[in-house]
Structures are given as structure tokens and as C-alpha cells.
Motif scaffolding. Structure first.
Motif, PDB file in Angstrom:
ATOM      1  N   LEU A  23      42.684  61.889  40.736  1.00 27.12           N
ATOM      2  CA  LEU A  23      41.207  61.623  40.326  1.00 27.12           C
ATOM      3  C   LEU A  23      40.667  60.206  40.689  1.00 27.12           C
ATOM      4  O   LEU A  23      39.563  60.173  41.384  1.00 27.12           O
ATOM      5  N   THR A  24      41.323  59.237  40.480  1.00 26.47           N
ATOM      6  CA  THR A  24      41.122  57.984  40.884  1.00 26.47           C
ATOM      7  C   THR A  24      40.610  57.622  42.364  1.00 26.47           C
ATOM      8  O   THR A  24      39.904  57.136  42.959  1.00 26.47           O
ATOM      9  N   ARG A  25      41.499  58.577  43.124  1.00 26.54           N
ATOM     10  CA  ARG A  25      41.676  58.168  44.522  1.00 26.54           C
ATOM     11  C   ARG A  25      40.140  59.042  44.911  1.00 26.54           C
ATOM     12  O   ARG A  25      39.499  58.236  45.821  1.00 26.54           O
ATOM     13  N   ALA A  26      40.125  60.032  44.534  1.00 26.27           N
ATOM     14  CA  ALA A  26      38.944  60.927  44.706  1.00 26.27           C
ATOM     15  C   ALA A  26      37.529  60.300  44.352  1.00 26.27           C
ATOM     16  O   ALA A  26      36.613  60.156  45.181  1.00 26.27           O
ATOM     17  N   GLN A  27      37.514  59.550  43.121  1.00 26.08           N
ATOM     18  CA  GLN A  27      36.441  59.004  42.553  1.00 26.08           C
ATOM     19  C   GLN A  27      35.864  57.802  43.563  1.00 26.08           C
ATOM     20  O   GLN A  27      34.726  57.627  43.868  1.00 26.08           O
ATOM     21  N   GLY A  28      36.890  57.042  44.028  1.00 31.07           N
ATOM     22  CA  GLY A  28      36.668  56.132  45.143  1.00 31.07           C
ATOM     23  C   GLY A  28      36.089  56.871  46.413  1.00 31.07           C
ATOM     24  O   GLY A  28      35.252  56.035  47.247  1.00 31.07           O
ATOM     25  N   ASP A  29      36.608  57.648  46.716  1.00 22.06           N
ATOM     26  CA  ASP A  29      36.359  58.459  48.255  1.00 22.06           C
ATOM     27  C   ASP A  29      34.965  59.118  48.074  1.00 22.06           C
ATOM     28  O   ASP A  29      34.392  59.399  49.064  1.00 22.06           O
ATOM     29  N   GLY A  30      34.651  59.613  46.719  1.00 21.72           N
ATOM     30  CA  GLY A  30      33.413  60.534  46.774  1.00 21.72           C
ATOM     31  C   GLY A  30      32.222  59.800  46.808  1.00 21.72           C
ATOM     32  O   GLY A  30      31.256  60.369  47.068  1.00 21.72           O
ATOM     33  N   GLY A  31      32.311  58.367  46.413  1.00 22.22           N
ATOM     34  CA  GLY A  31      31.013  57.679  46.408  1.00 22.22           C
ATOM     35  C   GLY A  31      29.807  58.356  45.648  1.00 22.22           C
ATOM     36  O   GLY A  31      30.009  58.858  44.563  1.00 22.22           O
ATOM     37  N   SER A  32      28.746  58.449  46.163  1.00 28.16           N
ATOM     38  CA  SER A  32      27.517  58.678  45.186  1.00 28.16           C
ATOM     39  C   SER A  32      27.413  60.375  44.765  1.00 28.16           C
ATOM     40  O   SER A  32      26.934  60.483  43.930  1.00 28.16           O
ATOM     41  N   ALA A  33      28.402  61.080  45.590  1.00 31.49           N
ATOM     42  CA  ALA A  33      28.361  62.252  45.306  1.00 31.49           C
ATOM     43  C   ALA A  33      29.096  62.656  43.841  1.00 31.49           C
ATOM     44  O   ALA A  33      28.706  63.743  43.284  1.00 31.49           O
ATOM     45  N   LEU A  34      29.880  61.605  43.185  1.00 31.05           N
ATOM     46  CA  LEU A  34      30.333  61.797  42.201  1.00 31.05           C
ATOM     47  C   LEU A  34      29.941  60.812  41.020  1.00 31.05           C
ATOM     48  O   LEU A  34      30.391  60.750  40.027  1.00 31.05           O
TER      49      LEU A  34
END
Length: 434
Positions: free
Chosen positions: A373-384
Motif C-alpha cells: 500500500l505504501t509503495r502504491a500510495q507513492g506511485d499513485g499520485g493524485s489518483a489516490l
């Protein structure tokens, strides 16, 4: 075929050695040239099987029926008659040991509806994993001039199997498999003969030559090596031994691993759903120092707050994960959340007013789910932006797993857009609501 310049001895040869901790290419010879995978194809068949297991679409005891098409596949095979069945686990063992072509086709038809649809799923998954020069046309690797790959792509797939399915990967080290009155030994003769080798797969057709992908873990070093186009099984094995002895000690003792991002789920053409459109294979020549790329984000989760609010929201929504092929597999049961099963990992508001959320994986360890989740939150940017990462515990086959999810999207479009953004980064993702 030994040494760093084997092409003079064998024009079919291609090989690569990749540091499985850092992604660094330690050795490469024609690693990006097209070759026939032969039974290395079954590595992708097993990848999609393991993925279906993790998503609850099947379990190890699910029965797989052999069609007339599967039953007539040429050897090597189990020899199951049309209309007869085996379990998913028996199929896995048959693929990793005997490399059974009939079992490969039966499992492909079970998971994809037909072997051609399953082959499209395989190719789509290859693209999602970064295997840009691989195209699949069948699930077993029997000759097809359009079914091609590279040594580098096979190394990527070998690493992905290790990283994404640590529980199922153990099957690749199986020495023998007993089926009925027959006992089948593993075709991989390096198991038990070369220190540190724990799999993965052999392959052979006349067109391909003798192929082998090997995973090696020895103390604090780890590599995945590929040999393709060997003249004989013995010369292929000797080349692999030579590569391991030359390059294992050059591998790093440090590194995070997690080199291959989880690929986006294939958009399966079953029950009226659209097949993914596979574009032309791009040229993808890498330099020797190329690394398997995955950008890491390292934001630190904040203390947990608002658990009760998220629990109430989830119970109101009665979330169930949709399956891509409802005509083939039963729906997953509706979950009831509780304070014990829901674990928010941020401090923002926990209300999910519209009921839409996304899931990006299920992990056997809570910390691994939080890291994802942490990696995805960083990669997702404004979409998250403004969404809530959280884990959700559930039991599967008496084992505790943790779903990694983001909640709080303002409608289906926002959830779908977030998934599309994450898929471009190599994550598996799907949106769900009540």
C-alpha cells in the motif's frame, strides 16, 4: 557451449544471469533475441494458476475436466481421458515435474474458457510484467512459430514467480510426483545436484533446443539464470552449472528484491468481457547494466485512527470482490468487517460515502500488505489523493491473509481512474463496490 562466447559453438544459444536482489544483469548473450520457449511456456501457465489461487477463483482441490482437445495433446502427458478430471494441485505437480502437455491445456481451458483465450491472457500478463518481446499462442509450449520469447523475458518471469507467489513457488522444487500407479521425476536434473538451485523449469522442442531457467539462493546471494538453445540436455545443464559457478559470487549480498511489479489482471474474454488488445512487439534491446525497474516509494504510515468509522462503512457496503469470469467460477462470499479485521493505516477521514474502493493485492503478512500500500500510495499520485489505505484480514484454507485496499473514492469513475493509473505502474488493481 561453455564460457562467455558460446555462440560460435551454437547459433541457437541465448543466455542471461540476473541478480535477483538488485536486478543487475551479470551476464548476457543474445538475451534479447527471439527464441522459442518450448515448455518454459508452462511457467506463465503456472503464474496465472497461482494468481487464480490467490484471488480465490479456484482452490487446490478444484476439479479440472479434460476436454477431447486436452486429452489428445501429444506427449509428454498424463494420459487422462476426455471427461476425466484431476485437481488443480495435481495439475501443478504434473506441470513442474513431468511437464504434462495435456494437463496444461486442461488447466488453460478451465481458467480461460478456451486455450486461445488463455493464451491471450498469458500474453497480456507478459506485457504487464514487462516481458515486451514475448507472445504466447498456447499453454504448453508445443511448436507454434508465433510463440516467441527472449532469455531476458524468461528471467523476468522467473523472478516474478518467486516474488509474487512465495507460498506456491515451493512446487518448483518438487523432485517427483506420484499419480495413480506412476511416479514422475522432475526433468530439472540440477535440483539436488547444484547447491542452491530451487527450480524452475526445463523445456525442449527441435526448433528451440534445450532450455532451462534456474533459480539459485545460496546464503545471502540470489540469482536467476536462463540458458536457451542447448544442443543436448547435458550440454545445457553444464552451461547452467558454469554460469552459476561464475556469477553467483558476483551477485550482491544486499538489495530489496521486489524487482518485478505485480502485473495488471488480464481483461479476460469470457462471459462477454473484452479481450485485451495486444499491440506489436516493440524492440527492446537492453544494455548489460540494465536493471529490472521498479520505483520505490517510502512514505511512513501514520498512526491508526478512525477504525470504527471505517468498519461501519465497510459493513454498510457489504464488499465482495468481483471475479473476471463469473460464468466459470463461483462468486466470492460477501465479507462482514469487524474491528478485528479492518486495519486502517493512515490518519485521514475514514468515511467511504460512495462505497467504491480498490484492491491491489492479498498478502500472507500484514506488514507486506502495508508495504504494498505504501509503495502504491507513492506511485499513485493524485489518483489516490484523499483515499484511505487499509488492510483487511480474512481466512483462506485455514490461513490468514491480508487484503491491501484503498477506500473513499468519490464514485466508480474515480476508483477506475485510480486503477488505470496504478496499472500503468505495474500494479494489479480492480475497483469494487456493493
Amino acid at each position: 557451449m561453455l564460457g562467455s562466447a558460446p555462440a560460435a559453438a551454437n547459433s541457437k544459444y541465448a543466455g542471461i544471469v540476473v541478480d535477483a536482489k538488485t536486478g543487475k544483469t551479470l551476464y548476457a548473450h543474445d538475451a534479447d533475441e527471439l527464441r522459442y520457449p518450448a515448455s518454459l511456456t508452462k511457467m506463465m501457465t503456472l503464474y496465472l494458476t497461482f494468481e487464480a489461487l490467490e484471488r480465490g477463483k479456484i482452490n487446490l482441490n478444484t476439479r479440472v475436466k479434460f476436454s477431447a482437445n486436452a486429452a489428445k495433446e501429444p506427449p509428454t502427458k498424463l494420459g487422462i481421458g476426455a471427461g476425466k478430471t484431476i485437481t488443480i494441485e495435481q495439475g501443478i505437480y504434473a506441470l513442474v515435474t513431468k511437464s504434462a502437455n495435456d494437463a496444461s491445456t486442461a488447466m488453460a481451458e478451465h481458467l480461460g474458457g478456451s486455450e486461445s483465450k488463455f493464451a491471450a491472457m498469458m500474453t497480456a500478463k507478459a506485457r504487464a510484467l514487462g516481458m515486451s518481446r514475448t507472445t504466447f499462442r498456447n499453454a504448453h509450449g508445443l511448436p507454434n512459430s508465433a510463440q516467441v520469447t527472449t532469455a531476458r523475458d524468461m528471467a523476468t518471469l522467473g523472478i516474478a514467480l518467486r516474488e509474487h507467489f512465495p507460498r506456491q513457488y515451493k512446487y518448483f522444487s518438487t523432485r517427483s510426483f506420484t499419480f495413480g500407479k506412476s511416479r514422475f521425476g522432475n526433468h530439472n536434473r540440477l535440483l539436488g545436484a547444484v547447491r542452491g538451485v530451487d527450480g524452475i523449469k526445463t523445456g525442449y522442442t527441435r526448433a528451440s533446443g534445450f532450455n532451462l531457467v534456474s533459480s539459485v539462493v545460496d546464503r545471502d546471494r540470489s540469482i536467476v539464470a536462463v540458458v536457451m538453445g542447448g544442443r543436448t540436455g547435458a550440454s545445457r545443464n553444464e552451461q547452467m552449472k558454469d554460469l552459476i559457478s561464475r556469477y553467483l559470487l558476483k551477485a550482491s549480498t544486499r538489495g530489496r528484491g521486489n524487482l518485478v511489479a505485480r502485473g495488471a489482471p488480464a481483461n479476460v474474454a469470457v462471459a462477454g468481457l473484452e479481450l485485451p488488445k495486444i499491440g506489436p512487439i516493440p524492440s527492446n534491446r537492453h544494455q548489460g547494466s540494465q536493471r529490472l525497474a521498479l520505483a520505490y516509494a517510502t512514505p511512513t504510515p501514520e498512526p491508526v485512527v478512525g477504525r470504527a468509522a471505517l468498519v461501519n462503512s465497510l459493513n454498510a457496503q457489504k464488499i465482495a470482490i468481483p471475479t473476471p469470469a463469473p460464468a466459470l467460477v463461483p462468486p466470492m462470499p460477501v465479507e462482514t468487517a469487524s474491528v478485528d479485521t479492518v486495519d486502517p493505516v493512515t490518519t485521514a477521514s475514514t468515511s467511504a460515502t460512495t462505497g467504491w474502493m480498490i484492491q491491489i493485492g492479498a498478502m500472507p503478512d500484514r506488514n507486506a500488505a502495508i508495504e504494498l500500500l505504501t509503495r502504491a500510495q507513492g506511485d499513485g499520485g493524485s489518483a489516490l489523493s484523499g483515499t484511505e489505505p487499509f488492510t483487511m484480514a480474512y481466512a483462506k484454507n485455514k490461513e490468514q491473509l491480508y487484503r491491501a485496499r484503498f477506500g473513499g473514492f468519490d464514485g466508480q469513475a474515480a476508483a477506475t481512474n485510480a486503477c488505470n493509473s496504478l496499472k500503468k505502474k505495474g500494479y494489479a488493481c480492480w475497483a469494487t463496490a456493493n
